[in-house]
Scaffold this motif. Structure first.
Motif, PDB file in Angstrom:
ATOM      1  N   LYS A 358      24.692  49.222  35.374  1.00  0.00           N
ATOM      2  CA  LYS A 358      25.955  49.829  34.873  1.00  0.00           C
ATOM      3  C   LYS A 358      27.028  49.123  35.321  1.00  0.00           C
ATOM      4  N   ILE A 359      27.903  48.956  34.211  1.00  0.00           N
ATOM      5  CA  ILE A 359      29.240  48.175  34.434  1.00  0.00           C
ATOM      6  C   ILE A 359      30.507  49.226  34.480  1.00  0.00           C
ATOM      7  N   GLU A 360      31.330  48.539  35.384  1.00  0.00           N
ATOM      8  CA  GLU A 360      32.574  49.434  35.916  1.00  0.00           C
ATOM      9  C   GLU A 360      33.920  48.846  35.338  1.00  0.00           C
ATOM     10  N   LEU A 361      34.422  49.276  34.262  1.00  0.00           N
ATOM     11  CA  LEU A 361      35.581  48.416  33.987  1.00  0.00           C
ATOM     12  C   LEU A 361      36.831  48.639  34.672  1.00  0.00           C
ATOM     13  N   TRP A 362      37.148  47.269  35.065  1.00  0.00           N
ATOM     14  CA  TRP A 362      38.498  47.182  35.978  1.00  0.00           C
ATOM     15  C   TRP A 362      39.598  47.175  35.354  1.00  0.00           C
ATOM     16  N   LYS A 363      39.945  46.500  34.341  1.00  0.00           N
ATOM     17  CA  LYS A 363      40.899  46.468  33.289  1.00  0.00           C
ATOM     18  C   LYS A 363      40.559  46.609  32.165  1.00  0.00           C
ATOM     19  N   GLU A 364      41.634  47.409  31.336  1.00  0.00           N
ATOM     20  CA  GLU A 364      41.337  47.865  29.921  1.00  0.00           C
ATOM     21  C   GLU A 364      41.398  46.840  29.005  1.00  0.00           C
ATOM     22  N   ASN A 365      42.535  45.757  28.905  1.00  0.00           N
ATOM     23  CA  ASN A 365      42.693  45.094  27.761  1.00  0.00           C
ATOM     24  C   ASN A 365      42.149  43.620  28.109  1.00  0.00           C
ATOM     25  N   PRO A 366      41.750  42.944  27.032  1.00  0.00           N
ATOM     26  CA  PRO A 366      41.702  41.367  27.101  1.00  0.00           C
ATOM     27  C   PRO A 366      43.071  40.854  27.741  1.00  0.00           C
ATOM     28  N   VAL A 367      42.809  39.420  28.030  1.00  0.00           N
ATOM     29  CA  VAL A 367      44.024  38.885  28.398  1.00  0.00           C
ATOM     30  C   VAL A 367      44.343  37.636  27.736  1.00  0.00           C
ATOM     31  N   MET A 368      45.269  37.608  26.837  1.00  0.00           N
ATOM     32  CA  MET A 368      45.456  36.555  25.881  1.00  0.00           C
ATOM     33  C   MET A 368      46.318  35.280  26.132  1.00  0.00           C
ATOM     34  N   GLY A 369      46.021  34.610  27.275  1.00  0.00           N
ATOM     35  CA  GLY A 369      46.673  33.550  27.895  1.00  0.00           C
ATOM     36  C   GLY A 369      46.344  32.162  27.471  1.00  0.00           C
ATOM     37  N   PRO A 370      46.323  31.167  28.036  1.00  0.00           N
ATOM     38  CA  PRO A 370      45.634  29.943  27.521  1.00  0.00           C
ATOM     39  C   PRO A 370      44.278  29.840  26.915  1.00  0.00           C
ATOM     40  N   ILE A 371      43.462  30.713  27.509  1.00  0.00           N
ATOM     41  CA  ILE A 371      42.207  31.002  27.145  1.00  0.00           C
ATOM     42  C   ILE A 371      42.065  32.639  26.668  1.00  0.00           C
ATOM     43  N   LEU A 372      41.241  33.096  25.776  1.00  0.00           N
ATOM     44  CA  LEU A 372      41.058  34.626  25.474  1.00  0.00           C
ATOM     45  C   LEU A 372      40.144  35.305  26.698  1.00  0.00           C
ATOM     46  N   ALA A 373      40.539  35.979  27.804  1.00  0.00           N
ATOM     47  CA  ALA A 373      39.687  36.374  28.614  1.00  0.00           C
ATOM     48  C   ALA A 373      39.412  37.893  28.532  1.00  0.00           C
ATOM     49  N   PRO A 374      38.112  37.996  28.627  1.00  0.00           N
ATOM     50  CA  PRO A 374      37.678  39.665  28.601  1.00  0.00           C
ATOM     51  C   PRO A 374      38.426  40.527  29.753  1.00  0.00           C
ATOM     52  N   PRO A 375      38.357  41.728  29.578  1.00  0.00           N
ATOM     53  CA  PRO A 375      39.089  42.449  30.688  1.00  0.00           C
ATOM     54  C   PRO A 375      37.997  42.493  31.856  1.00  0.00           C
ATOM     55  N   GLU A 376      38.511  42.446  32.986  1.00  0.00           N
ATOM     56  CA  GLU A 376      37.721  42.419  34.310  1.00  0.00           C
ATOM     57  C   GLU A 376      36.705  43.726  34.406  1.00  0.00           C
ATOM     58  N   PHE A 377      35.467  43.344  34.939  1.00  0.00           N
ATOM     59  CA  PHE A 377      34.633  44.527  35.098  1.00  0.00           C
ATOM     60  C   PHE A 377      33.575  43.941  36.301  1.00  0.00           C
ATOM     61  N   ARG A 378      33.124  45.081  36.850  1.00  0.00           N
ATOM     62  CA  ARG A 378      31.980  44.754  38.112  1.00  0.00           C
ATOM     63  C   ARG A 378      31.057  45.739  37.774  1.00  0.00           C
ATOM     64  N   PHE A 379      30.177  45.503  38.482  1.00  0.00           N
ATOM     65  CA  PHE A 379      28.657  46.056  38.644  1.00  0.00           C
ATOM     66  C   PHE A 379      28.590  47.364  39.514  1.00  0.00           C
ATOM     67  N   ALA A 380      27.975  48.384  39.055  1.00  0.00           N
ATOM     68  CA  ALA A 380      27.876  49.481  40.035  1.00  0.00           C
ATOM     69  C   ALA A 380      27.163  48.942  41.180  1.00  0.00           C
ATOM     70  N   ALA A 381      27.331  49.373  42.486  1.00  0.00           N
ATOM     71  CA  ALA A 381      26.921  48.868  43.797  1.00  0.00           C
ATOM     72  C   ALA A 381      25.358  49.312  43.682  1.00  0.00           C
ATOM     73  N   ALA A 382      24.944  50.351  43.441  1.00  0.00           N
ATOM     74  CA  ALA A 382      23.889  50.828  43.309  1.00  0.00           C
ATOM     75  C   ALA A 382      22.825  49.965  42.408  1.00  0.00           C
TER      76      ALA A 382
END
Length: 384
Positions: A358-382
């Protein structure tokens, strides 16, 4: 002459995602002035023409080797280095056991957020093979510099900028010592030594190469994982996603992720001599910003252009090669493009074989800087 986002402070680059997603192709010319001396290009033919130039009337600088003085992509000086780098990357990719990739993937799911964690994963997977016998202190310096690079797009404080410069200087000093001890003894290291001569520039090239490969592959893999899990714009921070079971080949998922969210979403070229582009007269010193994001979502080429549809690559649309430019075009195209695609596909195959997480979304939007980065996410600890 059109300007975009009248009344919005900073214009296009202050809020690029919103403006590009609502871009009116019928109402805007192919070359748009958005700030003094800065023009956005959304026409495929113009983009390819500009990218094909390396000196006049547009200057090209290769991202990895751009710090080297007088470096011209596609020249007699650069071709042997690019060829040697490509050969080395192919060999590194072939040398990686599948079990080792899976082990590193599992480890990356329990640490810092993705895509930063994946940058470090690729440093562990590929760094030791590209830079054999690197000392623990040098490896630590590279990791720290890479961590600061991953933070660039979301924190622009002066203190962070200073710490970033220090981290990069220490990494380059470590690579200087490593390269000095080896004296260009094997593979692409010898090609770099022969081409640039200065050990300072050798360290810059090695640092740029490692950083570019780790970050680019991390972004593409993270996009694939997010998109395969059903992420779409508008899903809020805190949402939980469950990885599905993609049926499309990994190669098609990589190509589609790069189409929808190209890492090199905006490529810059400096005008070096007077020229007219798309009916717009340009002077030396002005800049063109070539927008692959718009090319990759052109509804005249792509059906359901804003949707993640890997199956479209089973039968790509007519004319797609003219507008699909995830790594640039011509002599200045990314030397690591083949590696990024193949490495991502291989790691994605191993990812598909791991237990669902399971993926926990930490950020909502991509970051369009020098590179196009996806929103941050983590994986559920369990699930880790």
């Amino acid at each position: 002459m059109h300007t975009v986002a009248e009344g919005v402070p900073g214009g296009l680059l202050a809020d690029p995602l919103r403006h590009l997603l609502t871009w009116d192709r019928a109402g805007k010319p192919p070359v748009v002035l958005f700030e003094p001396g800065r023009h956005l290009v959304s026409d495929a033919e113009i983009v390819r023409t500009v990218l094909a130039s390396t000196t006049e009337p547009f200057e090209a600088r290769a991202a990895t080797l751009g710090a080297v003085a007088d470096w011209i992509p596609g020249s007699e000086k650069s071709r042997p280095v690019n060829a040697a780098i490509a050969r080395e990357l192919d060999g590194v990719l072939r040398s990686l056991p599948k079990e080792h990739i899976a082990e590193e993937l599992r480890a990356s799911m329990g640490g810092e957020p993705w895509p930063s964690a994946v940058s470090d994963l690729y440093l562990r997977l590929f760094g030791d093979r590209l830079l054999p016998d690197l000392s623990p202190s040098a490896r630590k310096a590279l990791h720290r510099a890479l961590s600061f690079s991953n933070r660039r797009d979301r924190d622009k404080s002066a203190v962070l900028a200073l710490r970033r410069r220090i981290a990069h200087s220490r990494a380059e000093a470590a690579l200087y010592r490593w390269a000095s001890d080896r004296d260009g003894d094997t593979g692409f290291q010898k090609a770099v030594h022969d081409a640039v001569k200065s050990m300072d520039e050798v360290a810059l090239v090695l640092h740029g190469l490692i950083g570019a490969l780790c970050r680019a592959t991390a972004m593409v893999l993270s996009w694939c994982v997010l998109l395969d899990s059903g992420w779409r714009l508008g899903i809020p921070t805190g949402a939980t996603l469950t990885r599905g079971e993609p049926r499309d080949p990994v190669e098609n998922r990589v190509r589609e992720a790069l189409r929808l969210w190209p890492t090199a979403w905006l490529m810059s070229r400096k005008v070096t001599s007077p020229v007219e582009v798309g009916g717009v007269p340009l002077s030396p010193g002005e800049r063109l910003y070539l927008c692959t994001f718009l090319l990759h979502r052109d509804p005249r080429v792509w059906n359901d252009a804003d949707e993640y549809l890997p199956a479209r690559w089973e039968n790509p649309p007519d004319g797609y090669k003219a507008v699909y430019l995830p790594y640039g075009f011509g002599a200045a195209a990314c030397v690591g493009s083949r590696f990024v695609n193949q490495a991502t596909a291989r790691v994605l195959e191993c990812w598909d074989e791991l237990p669902a997480a399971k993926i926990e979304l930490w950020k909502e939007n991509p970051v369009m800087g020098p590179i196009l980065a996806p929103p941050e996410f983590r994986f559920a600890a369990a699930q880790v």
